[in-house]
Design a protein around this motif. Structure first.
Motif, PDB file in Angstrom:
ATOM      1  N   GLU A  41       0.841  -1.208   0.000  1.00 53.67           N
ATOM      2  CA  GLU A  41       0.000   0.000   0.000  1.00 53.67           C
ATOM      3  C   GLU A  41       0.869   1.249   0.000  1.00 53.67           C
ATOM      4  OE1 GLU A  41      -2.025  -0.566   3.776  1.00 53.67           O
ATOM      5  OE2 GLU A  41      -0.510   0.634   4.802  1.00 53.67           O
ATOM      6  N   HIS A  43       2.794   4.474   0.938  1.00 57.01           N
ATOM      7  CA  HIS A  43       3.417   4.968   2.173  1.00 57.01           C
ATOM      8  C   HIS A  43       4.055   6.332   1.906  1.00 57.01           C
ATOM      9  CE1 HIS A  43       2.872   1.014   4.023  1.00 57.01           C
ATOM     10  NE2 HIS A  43       3.298   1.529   5.156  1.00 57.01           N
ATOM     11  N   THR A  51       6.541  -1.579   1.941  1.00 59.61           N
ATOM     12  CA  THR A  51       7.114  -1.270   3.261  1.00 59.61           C
ATOM     13  C   THR A  51       6.690  -2.252   4.364  1.00 59.61           C
ATOM     14  OG1 THR A  51       7.460   1.073   2.817  1.00 59.61           O
ATOM     15  CG2 THR A  51       7.122   0.463   5.126  1.00 59.61           C
ATOM     16  N   ASP A  52       5.391  -2.458   4.534  1.00 62.01           N
ATOM     17  CA  ASP A  52       4.937  -3.277   5.675  1.00 62.01           C
ATOM     18  C   ASP A  52       5.439  -4.714   5.583  1.00 62.01           C
ATOM     19  OD1 ASP A  52       3.653  -1.071   6.621  1.00 62.01           O
ATOM     20  OD2 ASP A  52       1.636  -1.747   6.132  1.00 62.01           O
ATOM     21  N   HIS A 172       1.767   6.318  10.052  1.00 64.29           N
ATOM     22  CA  HIS A 172       1.931   5.722   8.722  1.00 64.29           C
ATOM     23  C   HIS A 172       3.023   6.446   7.936  1.00 64.29           C
ATOM     24  CE1 HIS A 172       0.535   3.230   5.436  1.00 64.29           C
ATOM     25  NE2 HIS A 172       0.592   4.271   4.642  1.00 64.29           N
ATOM     26  N   GLU A 177       8.685   3.708  10.378  1.00 67.46           N
ATOM     27  CA  GLU A 177       8.705   2.935   9.127  1.00 67.46           C
ATOM     28  C   GLU A 177       9.804   3.426   8.182  1.00 67.46           C
ATOM     29  OE1 GLU A 177       4.477   0.869   8.350  1.00 67.46           O
ATOM     30  OE2 GLU A 177       4.547   2.980   7.789  1.00 67.46           O
TER      31      GLU A 177
END
Ligand SMILES: [Zn+2]
Length: 275
Positions: A41, A43, A51-52, A172, A177
């Motif tokens: 998704e 970012h 990323t996640d 987010h 992150e």
């Protein structure tokens, strides 16, 4: 650091590296199966959409380096997609619907049960998956009898290292992150495009971002797609978070593997002794 698919996690403890025969002969009583779940998704403009999932894989790489070689903990291939409907419409977001994700996780659990496994943990690094995992975990417990656990990303902010710790929002694509991806894949980040953005919620309101009273989508909060302080991120902070979080995750996985549902209920005799 180790690269993707390297190290003990992806070599010694990767369940599908084993054959049908090896898995059939495994003593499964205390084996914990780990199903990693991330997301693809948006970012913001500075981070990859992966990323996640990248962060998920990297925490596992660190955690398994910290585990004893004979830990009865086995990894399944990470599920790269999650429920990212709050980011749909932004380029590169690939989302499963809630019902698809629920069905997919139920199918994995049913398959594990048919192979004789008894303990399953979802290891998740995307906030949008949390509600689904709590719901489906109980459904799987009821249907299959598996013991089901849910571990959320072990990112533990360290105020001692974080320069703007006074007022920090990191929902987010922010400092955590961004720092983690800088540590795992620096050439996948473009810090020139990093920005800081966060919504203004009245301080005297009990409706806040992490409370359950506010069902937001990303466009309610942010034009950049970031909710947090991305510009203060650093590779060193990311490495520190991986080391800290990897240790915490290893400890949690060992606790899940040793956890026994059968020991939860107090025997009437023990109840008497307590009175
Ligand atoms: Zn994320």
């Amino acid at each position: 650091m180790l690269h993707r698919n390297q190290g003990k996690a992806w070599d010694q403890h990767f369940l599908p590296r084993l054959s049908r025969k090896q898995i059939a002969e495994m003593d499964k009583e205390d084996v914990l199966i780990v199903q990693p779940i991330g997301a693809v998704e948006q970012h913001g403009e500075h981070l990859p959409t992966f990323t996640d999932t990248l962060v998920n894989e990297s925490f596992l790489t660190y955690a398994f380096e910290a585990l004893p070689d004979d830990a009865p903990i086995w990894l399944l291939p990470p599920l790269p997609y999650g429920k990212s409907t709050e980011h749909l419409g932004h380029s590169g977001t690939i989302s499963l619907s809630a019902t698809t994700l629920i069905g997919l996780l139920q199918d994995i659990a049913r398959s594990l049960q048919l192979s004789g496994f008894r303990k399953l943990v979802f290891y998740n690094t995307h906030g949008g998956n949390v509600d689904v995992l709590n719901l489906v975990g109980r459904e799987i417990r009821i249907e299959t009898g598996l013991a089901v656990f849910h571990i959320q990303s072990p990112v533990v902010p360290d105020p001692a290292l974080f320069p703007a710790s006074g007022q920090r929002i990191d929902i987010h694509g922010g400092d955590a992150e961004t720092s983690l991806v800088l540590a795992a894949r620096p050439h996948w980040v473009d810090m020139k495009l990093a920005v800081d953005e966060f919504p203004q919620l009245p301080a005297d309101s009990s409706i806040q971002l992490k409370s359950k009273t506010f069902a937001w989508i990303i466009d309610d909060l942010s034009d950049s797609g970031i909710v947090g302080y991305a510009t203060v991120a650093s590779k060193d902070y990311g490495t520190h978070l991986f080391e800290r979080g990897g240790q915490a995750l290893a400890k949690l996985l060992l606790e899940c593997a040793a956890f026994d549902m059968k020991n939860l209920k107090l025997h009437p005799k023990s109840m008497e002794a307590l009175q």
